[in-house]
Design an enzyme around this catalytic site. Structure first.
Site, PDB file in Angstrom:
ATOM      1  N   ALA A   9      45.962 -22.747  19.513  1.00  0.00           N
ATOM      2  CA  ALA A   9      46.520 -21.559  18.855  1.00  0.00           C
ATOM      3  C   ALA A   9      47.759 -21.028  19.561  1.00  0.00           C
ATOM      4  O   ALA A   9      47.807 -20.942  20.786  1.00  0.00           O
ATOM      5  CB  ALA A   9      45.499 -20.423  18.751  1.00  0.00           C
ATOM      6  N   GLY A  10      48.738 -20.678  18.759  1.00  0.00           N
ATOM      7  CA  GLY A  10      49.931 -20.022  19.274  1.00  0.00           C
ATOM      8  C   GLY A  10      51.166 -20.908  19.347  1.00  0.00           C
ATOM      9  O   GLY A  10      52.278 -20.395  19.439  1.00  0.00           O
ATOM     10  N   SER A  42      49.335 -24.585  12.209  1.00  0.00           N
ATOM     11  CA  SER A  42      50.389 -23.906  11.436  1.00  0.00           C
ATOM     12  C   SER A  42      51.796 -24.328  11.838  1.00  0.00           C
ATOM     13  O   SER A  42      52.673 -24.433  10.977  1.00  0.00           O
ATOM     14  CB  SER A  42      50.270 -22.389  11.607  1.00  0.00           C
ATOM     15  OG  SER A  42      48.991 -21.949  11.241  1.00  0.00           O
ATOM     16  N   LYS A  82      34.368 -27.853  16.495  1.00  0.00           N
ATOM     17  CA  LYS A  82      35.304 -26.897  17.079  1.00  0.00           C
ATOM     18  C   LYS A  82      34.713 -25.521  16.809  1.00  0.00           C
ATOM     19  O   LYS A  82      34.687 -25.062  15.660  1.00  0.00           O
ATOM     20  CB  LYS A  82      36.689 -27.026  16.454  1.00  0.00           C
ATOM     21  CG  LYS A  82      37.672 -26.052  17.076  1.00  0.00           C
ATOM     22  CD  LYS A  82      38.959 -25.911  16.298  1.00  0.00           C
ATOM     23  CE  LYS A  82      39.737 -24.744  16.902  1.00  0.00           C
ATOM     24  NZ  LYS A  82      40.847 -24.320  16.040  1.00  0.00           N
TER      25      LYS A  82
END
Lengths: 265, 68
Positions: free
Chosen positions: A193-194, A216, A106
Site C-alpha cells: 500500500a502507498g 492502484s 492476504k
C-alpha cells in the site's frame, strides 16, 4: 557469491511459505478497467503472485478472473478486503480457501473506512486463528515494528507493512520504521500500500524490503502495462542497490578525483 | 419458505438445498472461484447438494472479483 549472481533474479529468489519466487513484485488486481488490461499488465510485470477478492455473485458479470489468472500460471493470493472484524476476516479467508483451493491469504482487517488502516488488535486475533487453521498468512499491517513482531511470533509467513494509506499513492511516509521492521524481522517483509510510482517501489527495496505489493499505482495509471514494467524495474533495481551496499550519506563533499598530483599554476 | 440470498428475501420450496439457492440466481456456469456461506458457516462445494436450508437461512454466494 560471484558478482554475476547478484544481477539475476533467479539467483536471488524471494521465499515465502516455503515457495520460491523469482519476481519480488506482487500485483493487486483491483482497479483495472478490463480483464484484458489486467492480464497484459501482469505479464508485463513478471509478477508470480497476484491478489483477488470475493464478493457477492453478479449474474450479469462476464469473464472469469480465475480463468484469466490460471492461464498466466500465477499463484492466487485471495484477500479479506472490506472486513472490519476478525470474525468476518476469518470467515472470508475460509470461503477463499474453498473458492480457490488455496491456503494462502492476504489478511486485511480494516479499522476505518476512510483511512483503510489496519485494526491491529483485530488483525492479531484473526492472524492467530488462521495460522492455527493452517493458512499461509500474509497480513497487511501498520508500519509498526511491534505489531510486525507480534505477527511473526504468531506464525505469519510474511509481514506486509503499509507505506501510506491504500490507494493514496503517497509513497513511503515512514521509511525509518520500515527499515526497523526489516532489520528485526525473521520473515519476509513486503511493502504493501502507498506505492505511487516506480521510485517508491525502488526505495522500499533499497531499504531492504523483500518485495513490494502494488495495485492502484499500476491499475489506475494512464498506461497500466507500461507502469507495470516501470514498477517491476523499480523493484529489481532497488533490490540490486540494496545488495550492492550504498555509500553512506555525508554532509560535506568528498572528491572522487585524487587530490594528489594536482598541478599548481 | 423464505430465505435470504445475498441480502434479498427469496421464496424457496421447503427443504430446499444450498444448490437450489444457487440455482435460483440463474448464474452462468460456475467453475472454480465460487464459495457459499450459510448463516456465517462455509458450506464446501461437495455439500451443496446435500445441505438443507431452513426458514430464515442467510445464504451468501460469493465469486472471485478483481481486488487487493
Amino acid at each position: 557469491m560471484a558478482t554475476q549472481d547478484l544481477t539475476t533474479a533467479a539467483a536471488d529468489p524471494m521465499v515465502i511459505g516455503g515457495q520460491e519466487f523469482s519476481s519480488r513484485l506482487l500485483l493487486g488486481t483491483g482497479g483495472f478497467r478490463s480483464l484484458e488490461t489486467m492480464t497484459a499488465a501482469i505479464e508485463a510485470s513478471g509478477s508470480q503472485m497476484v491478489t483477488l477478492a470475493l464478493r457477492r455473485v453478479d449474474p450479469s458479470s462476464r469473464g472469469s478472473i480465475v480463468d484469466a489468472l490460471d492461464s498466466l500460471g500465477v499463484l492466487l493470493l485471495p484477500n479479506t478486503a472490506g472486513c472490519y472484524t476478525a470474525r468476518d476476516a476469518v470467515l472470508t479467508a475460509k470461503l477463499a480457501r474453498e473458492a480457490f483451493e488455496t491456503n494462502w491469504i492476504k489478511l486485511e482487517v480494516i479499522g476505518d473506512d476512510r483511512l483503510l488502516l489496519p485494526d491491529a488488535p483485530a488483525l492479531l486475533e484473526a492472524a492467530e486463528e488462521l495460522v492455527d487453521e493452517g493458512f499461509i498468512v500474509m497480513p497487511y499491517t501498520n508500519d509498526d515494528p511491534i505489531t510486525a513482531r507480534r505477527l511473526e511470533d504468531i506464525g505469519c509467513a510474511a509481514v506486509m507493512p503499509l507505506g501510506s494509506p491504500i490507494g493514496s499513492g503517497m509513497g513511503l511516509s515512514n521509511p525509518y520504521n520500515l527499515r526497523i521492521i526489516r532489520e528485526r524481522a525473521g520473515i519476509p517483509v513486503i511493502l504493501d500500500a502507498g506505492v505511487g510510482t516506480a521510485s517508491d517501489a525502488a526505495l522500499a527495496m533499497e531499504l531492504g524490503c523483500d518485495g513490494v505489493l502494488c495495485a492502484s499505482a499500476i491499475s489506475r495509471s494512464e498506461h497500466p502495462v507500461i507502469m507495470a514494467q516501470a514498477i517491476a524495474q523499480g523493484v529489481s533495481s532497488g533490490r540490486l542497490a540494496h545488495r550492492a551496499g550504498r555509500i553512506p550519506k555525508r554532509l560535506y563533499a568528498e572528491a572522487s578525483t585524487p587530490v594528489e598530483g594536482t598541478p599548481e599554476f | 419458505m423464505k430465505v435470504t440470498i445475498n441480502g434479498t428475501d427469496t421464496e424457496l420450496r421447503t427443504g430446499a438445498t444450498v444448490q437450489a439457492a444457487i440455482d435460483s440466481l440463474a448464474l452462468p456456469a460456475q467453475g472454480r472461484g465460487v464459495a457459499v456461506a450459510v448463516d456465517a458457516e462455509v458450506v464446501p462445494r461437495g455439500q451443496w447438494e446435500s445441505t438443507l436450508l431452513e426458514e430464515g437461512s442467510r445464504v451468501e454466494v460469493l465469486r472471485a472479483i478483481q481486488g487487493g
